[in-house]
Design a protein around this motif. Structure first.
Motif, mmCIF file in Angstrom:
data_model
loop_
_atom_site.group_PDB
_atom_site.id
_atom_site.type_symbol
_atom_site.label_atom_id
_atom_site.label_comp_id
_atom_site.label_asym_id
_atom_site.label_seq_id
_atom_site.Cartn_x
_atom_site.Cartn_y
_atom_site.Cartn_z
ATOM 1 N N UNK A 1 2.170 21.948 21.844
ATOM 2 C CA UNK A 1 2.394 22.654 20.461
ATOM 3 C C UNK A 1 4.076 22.114 19.908
ATOM 4 N N UNK A 2 5.047 21.847 20.829
ATOM 5 C CA UNK A 2 6.338 21.170 20.753
ATOM 6 C C UNK A 2 5.812 19.835 20.227
ATOM 7 N N UNK A 3 5.177 19.111 21.211
ATOM 8 C CA UNK A 3 4.984 17.648 20.874
ATOM 9 C C UNK A 3 4.337 17.528 19.826
ATOM 10 N N UNK A 4 3.429 18.277 19.137
ATOM 11 C CA UNK A 4 2.833 18.271 17.757
ATOM 12 C C UNK A 4 3.814 18.051 16.825
ATOM 13 N N UNK B 1 -3.370 6.374 33.744
ATOM 14 C CA UNK B 1 -2.313 6.621 34.966
ATOM 15 C C UNK B 1 -1.101 5.918 34.533
ATOM 16 N N UNK B 2 -0.949 4.771 33.890
ATOM 17 C CA UNK B 2 0.315 4.031 33.824
ATOM 18 C C UNK B 2 0.956 4.814 32.535
ATOM 19 N N UNK B 3 0.137 5.244 31.496
ATOM 20 C CA UNK B 3 0.838 5.956 30.421
ATOM 21 C C UNK B 3 1.311 7.543 31.067
ATOM 22 N N UNK B 4 0.678 7.964 31.896
ATOM 23 C CA UNK B 4 1.259 9.069 32.467
ATOM 24 C C UNK B 4 2.668 9.039 33.120
ATOM 25 N N UNK C 1 9.814 21.650 33.098
ATOM 26 C CA UNK C 1 8.485 21.291 32.932
ATOM 27 C C UNK C 1 7.872 21.183 31.482
ATOM 28 N N UNK C 2 8.498 21.904 30.527
ATOM 29 C CA UNK C 2 8.227 21.697 29.368
ATOM 30 C C UNK C 2 8.448 20.431 28.405
ATOM 31 N N UNK C 3 9.562 20.074 28.715
ATOM 32 C CA UNK C 3 9.827 18.651 28.353
ATOM 33 C C UNK C 3 9.184 17.427 28.950
ATOM 34 N N UNK C 4 8.911 17.560 30.180
ATOM 35 C CA UNK C 4 8.152 16.725 31.149
ATOM 36 C C UNK C 4 6.833 16.392 30.572
ATOM 37 N N UNK C 5 6.154 17.754 30.392
ATOM 38 C CA UNK C 5 4.845 17.671 29.766
ATOM 39 C C UNK C 5 4.679 17.104 28.307
ATOM 40 N N UNK C 6 5.848 17.321 27.332
ATOM 41 C CA UNK C 6 5.924 16.856 26.081
ATOM 42 C C UNK C 6 5.922 15.190 26.135
ATOM 43 N N UNK C 7 6.881 14.808 27.036
ATOM 44 C CA UNK C 7 7.204 13.184 27.235
ATOM 45 C C UNK C 7 5.671 12.720 27.750
ATOM 46 N N UNK C 8 5.020 13.402 28.591
ATOM 47 C CA UNK C 8 3.820 12.693 29.393
ATOM 48 C C UNK C 8 2.708 12.691 27.992
ATOM 49 N N UNK C 9 2.747 13.861 27.399
ATOM 50 C CA UNK C 9 1.859 13.836 26.271
ATOM 51 C C UNK C 9 1.861 12.887 25.144
ATOM 52 N N UNK C 10 3.314 12.647 24.791
ATOM 53 C CA UNK C 10 3.613 11.550 23.884
ATOM 54 C C UNK C 10 3.066 10.261 24.448
ATOM 55 N N UNK C 11 3.269 9.740 25.763
ATOM 56 C CA UNK C 11 2.957 8.705 26.175
ATOM 57 C C UNK C 11 1.613 8.440 26.498
#
Length: 414
Positions: A12-15, A385-388, A339-349
């Motif tokens: 949600x934050x990423x969006x 995998x690379x994007x993650x 984890x909140x910011x890590x998940x957001x970075x992974x999602x954006x990538x």
């Protein structure tokens, strides 16, 4: 349940970050998109090319060793004039190997030449004519679309019978069945008893059976001179599946060939052993270099994309400092913020990665002649995998910074 809530909140934050500054986000993710596209596009092209080329060389067979004067690929640094002086293979050597080899499934003898085939007013130029023994079918795969293979008596008695490819059949007998019909090779009539399955055109059309003709070996010798100063015949040996690397077969072949040719212990071999795997390995090594180049090209783009995501995350931490302070004051743990910011970075990538994969997938619909581009599951998983990983690495430092914020100072931040 807490993990699911964490993931959902990160999405949600990423969006929200995407919507709040769409231009900045798109430009930042462009590096990841280009990087994933470059790497996966190169891998897809390499895999497709390698598959196409290797399929073009299926005529070499698998687990097959051929005895020739020359090395096809690799081999020792040997003067060419020494190769020229080597003796040609003989039919008696073929019989000797067939009777004495223990580490083989089958042994065959053949000779090839290019020729013109005729039928009435129709002609096919550049046909690949091969004279074969009965055991040829045990060494190489010869799928037939219709008809049958030669009988042993047809081979031994040098009957004028032939197996032809679909391209030759359609050229000489347009609109009609070629089975049982006669064709002319160098003025001699041959009866068509079988037609090979269609292979289609590959990158190396010479390997296609569509323009091939096979006749009994002794029928071939009536048309062409085989032996010294003539066409060089080849002995092909199919190894056992249990013989890993065909080591036992090679050692046995060397011993038997040296014994048959009467070579003394101090004398060099006057023959070469070629394995189909030699060529396949050489092709594979070439494409490994191309794949490495793809990693380098895509790596720089991904590096830039990683910095772009890290920049987004630092900006996001600064913009949401008050929210982080409120979350911590309400009891949110450091790992929750991390984890909140890590998940957001992974999602954006991953968004950038999926965009790159989508472009590669679109390219597979482009017609490239005989080359068919296929985006394999392996390359899709690799791209994701690379994007993650890029998202994880890029978001780690900003996430740590956010997790370590003092709640009181964070709430006061403007």
């Amino acid at each position: 349940m807490q993990f699911i809530n964490l993931v959902w909140e990160s999405i949600r934050f990423a969006m929200q970050a995407l919507k709040s500054n769409l231009t900045r986000t798109v430009l930042s993710l462009l590096g990841v998109t280009v990087g994933i596209f470059a790497i996966i596009a190169v891998f897809t092209l390499v895999d497709s090319l390698e598959k196409n080329i290797k399929s073009s060389f299926t005529f070499l067979g698998t687990n097959v060793v051929t005895v020739n004067r020359f090395f096809f690929v690799g081999g020792p640094d040997y003067p060419w004039w020494k190769f020229i002086r080597r003796p040609y293979n003989t039919y008696s050597e073929y019989l000797f190997l067939r009777e004495n080899l223990k580490n083989s499934e089958a042994v065959s003898f053949s000779a090839s030449a290019n020729t013109t085939v005729q039928q009435a007013s129709n002609a096919f130029q550049g046909a690949d004519l091969t004279g074969i023994t009965y055991t040829y079918q045990d060494v190489y795969d010869l799928p037939l679309q219709s008809g049958r293979f030669f009988t042993e008596s047809e081979i031994s008695s040098a009957r004028n019978v032939a197996l032809i490819g679909t391209k030759i059949a359609s050229t000489l007998f347009p609109g009609t069945d070629a089975l049982g019909k006669e064709i002319k090779i160098k003025g001699r009539k041959f009866v068509v008893v079988g037609i090979f399955e269609e292979e289609g055109e590959g990158l190396f059309e010479i390997a296609s059976k569509d323009q091939a003709i096979m006749i009994p070996y002794f029928s071939f010798t009536k048309l062409f001179f085989v032996g010294k100063n003539g066409i060089e015949p080849s002995i092909a040996v199919k190894g056992l599946e249990s013989d890993i690397g065909l080591v036992s077969l090679e050692n046995e072949l060397v011993g038997l060939m040296r014994a048959k040719r009467g070579l003394k212990p101090a004398e060099e071999d006057n023959f070469s052993l070629n394995k189909s795997e030699f060529l396949m390995d050489t092709i594979g090594s070439v494409f490994d270099v191309i794949s490495g180049a793809g990693w380098v090209i895509g790596g720089f783009s991904i590096l830039v994309g990683g910095f772009g995501i890290a920049n987004i995350m630092f900006v996001s931490v600064r913009e949401r400092t008050n929210i982080i302070g409120i979350q911590k004051s309400l009891g949110a743990k450091n790992y929750f913020i991390l984890f909140q910011f890590l998940f957001e970075a992974i999602f954006l990538s991953l968004i950038g990665g999926f965009a790159g994969l989508l472009i590669v997938y679109a390219l597979t619909f482009i017609q490239l002649g005989s080359l068919e581009l296929i985006l394999s599951l392996k390359n899709i998983v690799l791209g994701i995998g690379i994007a993650s990983v890029i998202g994880l690495v890029s978001g780690l430092v900003p996430a740590i910074v956010a997790a370590r914020l003092d709640p009181v100072e964070a709430i006061r931040a403007t």
